[in-house]
Design a protein around this motif. Structure first.
Motif, PDB file in Angstrom:
ATOM      1  N   ALA A 140       0.841  -1.193   0.000  1.00 57.72           N
ATOM      2  CA  ALA A 140       0.000   0.000   0.000  1.00 57.72           C
ATOM      3  C   ALA A 140       0.882   1.250   0.000  1.00 57.72           C
ATOM      4  O   ALA A 140       2.098   1.176   0.198  1.00 57.72           O
ATOM      5  N   THR A 141       0.271   2.400  -0.201  1.00 57.17           N
ATOM      6  CA  THR A 141       0.969   3.682  -0.184  1.00 57.17           C
ATOM      7  C   THR A 141       0.439   4.509   0.977  1.00 57.17           C
ATOM      8  O   THR A 141      -0.779   4.695   1.096  1.00 57.17           O
ATOM      9  N   ALA A 142       1.339   4.999   1.839  1.00 54.24           N
ATOM     10  CA  ALA A 142       0.950   5.813   2.991  1.00 54.24           C
ATOM     11  C   ALA A 142       1.369   7.257   2.760  1.00 54.24           C
ATOM     12  O   ALA A 142       2.500   7.535   2.354  1.00 54.24           O
ATOM     13  N   LEU A 143       0.460   8.190   3.048  1.00 55.63           N
ATOM     14  CA  LEU A 143       0.704   9.621   2.895  1.00 55.63           C
ATOM     15  C   LEU A 143       0.181  10.343   4.135  1.00 55.63           C
ATOM     16  O   LEU A 143      -0.846   9.950   4.700  1.00 55.63           O
ATOM     17  N   LEU A 144       0.863  11.380   4.566  1.00 55.01           N
ATOM     18  CA  LEU A 144       0.386  12.214   5.667  1.00 55.01           C
ATOM     19  C   LEU A 144      -0.278  13.440   5.058  1.00 55.01           C
ATOM     20  O   LEU A 144       0.388  14.299   4.487  1.00 55.01           O
ATOM     21  N   ILE A 145      -1.597  13.529   5.190  1.00 58.63           N
ATOM     22  CA  ILE A 145      -2.366  14.611   4.584  1.00 58.63           C
ATOM     23  C   ILE A 145      -3.151  15.326   5.676  1.00 58.63           C
ATOM     24  O   ILE A 145      -4.028  14.738   6.312  1.00 58.63           O
ATOM     25  N   ASP A 146      -2.820  16.577   5.908  1.00 58.48           N
ATOM     26  CA  ASP A 146      -3.485  17.393   6.930  1.00 58.48           C
ATOM     27  C   ASP A 146      -3.594  16.661   8.269  1.00 58.48           C
ATOM     28  O   ASP A 146      -4.647  16.625   8.892  1.00 58.48           O
ATOM     29  N   GLY A 147      -2.485  16.072   8.696  1.00 62.19           N
ATOM     30  CA  GLY A 147      -2.409  15.460  10.011  1.00 62.19           C
ATOM     31  C   GLY A 147      -2.901  14.035  10.095  1.00 62.19           C
ATOM     32  O   GLY A 147      -2.715  13.376  11.111  1.00 62.19           O
ATOM     33  N   ALA A 148      -3.540  13.538   9.038  1.00 62.07           N
ATOM     34  CA  ALA A 148      -4.050  12.167   9.030  1.00 62.07           C
ATOM     35  C   ALA A 148      -3.158  11.288   8.170  1.00 62.07           C
ATOM     36  O   ALA A 148      -2.658  11.712   7.131  1.00 62.07           O
ATOM     37  N   ILE A 149      -2.977  10.049   8.622  1.00 59.71           N
ATOM     38  CA  ILE A 149      -2.280   9.059   7.799  1.00 59.71           C
ATOM     39  C   ILE A 149      -3.312   8.438   6.863  1.00 59.71           C
ATOM     40  O   ILE A 149      -4.323   7.888   7.303  1.00 59.71           O
ATOM     41  N   VAL A 150      -3.067   8.557   5.573  1.00 53.06           N
ATOM     42  CA  VAL A 150      -3.954   7.978   4.564  1.00 53.06           C
ATOM     43  C   VAL A 150      -3.223   6.812   3.908  1.00 53.06           C
ATOM     44  O   VAL A 150      -2.134   6.981   3.366  1.00 53.06           O
ATOM     45  N   VAL A 151      -3.819   5.631   3.990  1.00 54.67           N
ATOM     46  CA  VAL A 151      -3.222   4.420   3.422  1.00 54.67           C
ATOM     47  C   VAL A 151      -4.096   3.978   2.261  1.00 54.67           C
ATOM     48  O   VAL A 151      -5.259   3.606   2.452  1.00 54.67           O
ATOM     49  N   ALA A 152      -3.536   4.040   1.052  1.00 60.82           N
ATOM     50  CA  ALA A 152      -4.330   3.828  -0.158  1.00 60.82           C
ATOM     51  C   ALA A 152      -3.917   2.553  -0.873  1.00 60.82           C
ATOM     52  O   ALA A 152      -2.728   2.290  -1.071  1.00 60.82           O
TER      53      ALA A 152
END
Length: 369
Positions: A290-302
């Motif tokens: 998966a791909t993890a990104l930090l977006i506006d304080g949240a960890i988004v795992v796509a």
């Protein structure tokens, strides 16, 4: 076969409730036969190793099924640990696409552009660099890596962009510089060969975590200030390959991955300051690539893979509580996308399911009205 230079031996996301999808499907290439570096004979296309695959809750289980993550409704930002955390996201397919469908590449921010480096194409592992402006200007070619790699990690460190590890037909220990023009250089070597890894910046250091070689995960967490000298700072509780990695302050989250006993749903946190490692939560379903990104304080795992199959799930994780929830679905199942955050928006670049893709997916936090 070890494709190292004969002259030198190295010594060493998302979607929300209320999702918006813009555009149509991306162009694709024929499916690869395997997508990660192997230790066997050279092949024209590669796929991730099948070691460490196990079952778990079915991805996309009906709402309320034990082990599933229940989708949330639209909501505004929340406050967790005194920090504002985004809870809703929009997703769109960027109107541009990659010149060549590419998976398992490294993405860097380059001003108002994405710099995509290396990766796997339908003709094999590449050393090329593509600059993708976000203002709609044409995609241009940049410099080349000295050695083609995919399944590597990348960081911007001490004024240089570095591609760490990865491989072509075998895993390698190379640390390579990414040039604006011409051919890059070999900067250093990891203490051991490592692909399928992650790297993030914490303070003035790059933290290298996950991955391994020969189908075995390397649990050592390394730190470097220059890509040449490395120090051991911790050991993962569950050594994994193909985990999703993201930094939040001085903590590094390692999400899912392929362990010795099978794929895992564990959320591990490395405290870089203390050197401690803890399993702080679970996704409810195993996940790799998966791909993890930090977006506006949240960890988004796509995206990622469940049981070897690409999935379209996008999960948000609260860094303070490690609580995860399904926040939507990608327009298509997708694994092994390169990820980068630029000006608050996350980008998933390329990737694969049963085929390589050339799409660019944009993920943006939705503010409460």
């Amino acid at each position: 076969m070890d494709r190292r230079s004969s002259s030198r031996r190295p010594f060493l996301v998302a979607l929300i409730a209320g999702i918006t999808v813009v555009g149509c499907g991306s162009s694709v290439s024929p499916p690869p036969t395997r997508t990660g570096p192997t230790d066997g004979a050279a092949t024209s296309s590669l796929r991730p190793s099948t070691e460490a695959r196990s079952g778990g809750p079915t991805v996309g289980l009906p709402k309320g099924t034990p082990g599933s993550i229940t989708p949330s409704g639209p909501s505004g930002p929340s406050v967790s640990g005194g920090v504002l955390i985004a809870t809703a996201f929009s997703i769109a397919l960027d109107p541009r696409s990659l010149p060549i469908a590419t998976s398992r590449a490294v993405a860097f921010a380059d001003g108002a552009a994405i710099l995509l480096v290396g990766g796997l194409t339908r003709t094999g592992t590449t050393a090329t660099t593509e600059r993708i402006p976000l203002d709609g200007s044409p995609v241009t070619a940049g410099g080349r890596l000295l050695h083609p790699v995919h399944d590597a990690a990348g960081v911007s460190l001490a004024g240089s962009r570095l591609v760490i590890g990865g491989g072509a037909t075998t895993q390698d220990s190379w640390v390579q510089s990414v040039p604006a023009t011409g051919t890059g250089a070999l900067v250093g070597d990891l203490p051991a060969r490592r692909a399928d890894l992650g790297a993030v910046i914490v303070g003035s250091e790059a933290i290298i975590v996950g991955g391994g070689a020969g189908g075995r995960a390397d649990g050592r967490v390394l730190a470097t200030r220059d890509g040449v000298h490395f120090r051991l700072i911790a050991t993962l509780s569950i050594p994994v390959r193909y985990g999703a990695v993201v930094a939040v302050g001085d903590r590094v989250f390692v999400i899912g991955g392929a362990a010795a006993t099978g794929d895992t749903d564990a959320i591990q946190v490395v405290d870089v300051t203390s050197g401690s490692v803890r399993v702080v939560g679970h996704l409810g379903a195993t996940l790799t690539e998966a791909t993890a990104l930090l977006i506006d304080g949240a960890i988004v795992v796509a995206g990622g893979r469940y049981g070897g199959q690409a999935v379209d799930r996008v999960v948000s994780i609260d860094p303070a509580t490690a609580r995860s929830r399904l926040v939507g679905r990608l327009p298509r199942a997708l694994a092994d996308a390169a990820g980068v955050v630029i000006d608050g928006s996350g980008y998933l670049v390329g990737g694969e399911a049963d085929q390589l893709v050339s799409s660019i997916v944009v993920i943006t936090a939705v503010l409460a009205s």
